[in-house]
Design an enzyme around this catalytic site. Structure first.
Site: not given
Ligand code: ZN
Length: 202
Positions: A51, A56, A113-114, A155-156, A159
């Site tokens: 995701g 991000q 998380c990225l 999670h997304e 964000h």
């Molecule tokens: Zn994340």
């Protein structure tokens, strides 16, 4: 024009802590947003991740892409896949999402998380959710999800509200991915939580 890989911002960038703004139907159909979705998709594949939310890549917009490919599960032990209730999820675009947590229990698993490269922690999340959003054609969609899919959505969508998993994690489980793989990945999560004394207060 071919897709661009966009730089993924790390925690500390203010954009990750802002509430993202909604997109209008006209914007969703604009060339700029169509190209942004294409670039976010390629950026997610390249990372690789399951995701990616617009903040991000530095854009405070209510837009996220997700996909959990069967090939990502090739090297994951079957019992881990089963425990996490992880099943492939087709590519999808979430715009202006509203999430409702459904009353089907909670699950505790490590997630990463990225935007926090190299770290992971156990996060307690709802096992099932319902999401109302628009897709890339600005058409309304309702998604009912459970298991790992529900976790990705939570999670997304977090964000897009300026929330990161570290806000929800069990703090004593925060660690490097490398050492999680070395020391904890073979244990059931509940045993890990016990050994880390995860409910202990400072
Ligand atoms: Zn994340």
């Amino acid at each position: 024009m071919s897709a661009k890989i966009l730089p993924i911002v790390q925690v500390g960038e203010p954009v990750l802590r802002q509430r993202a703004r909604e997109l209008t139907a006209k914007e969703i159909q604009s060339r700029e947003i169509r190209e942004l979705i294409r670039d976010m998709r390629e950026t997610m594949y390249k990372a690789p991740g399951v995701g990616l939310a617009a903040p991000q890549i530095g854009r405070p917009l209510q837009l996220a892409v997700i996909e959990d490919k069967a090939e990502y599960m090739k090297d994951v032990p079957p019992d881990v896949i089963r425990e996490r209730e992880r099943r492939p999820v087709a590519f999808q675009v979430l715009i202006n999402p509203r999430i409702t947590l459904l009353d089907q229990g909670e699950a505790e698993f490590f997630e990463g998380c990225l935007s926090l490269t190299g770290f992971t922690a156990v996060v307690r999340r709802a096992r099932a959710v319902r999401v109302e959003c628009l897709d890339e054609h600005a058409s309304p969609r309702v998604i009912e999800a459970s298991g790992w899919y529900a976790r990705i959505l939570q999670h997304e969508i977090d964000h897009l509200q300026g929330t990161i998993y570290i806000d929800r994690m069990l703090p004593r489980t925060f660690m490097s991915v490398e050492l999680m793989n070395k020391n904890w990945s073979k244990l059931p999560v509940q045993e890990t939580l016990k050994q880390l004394d995860s409910s202990r207060q400072p």
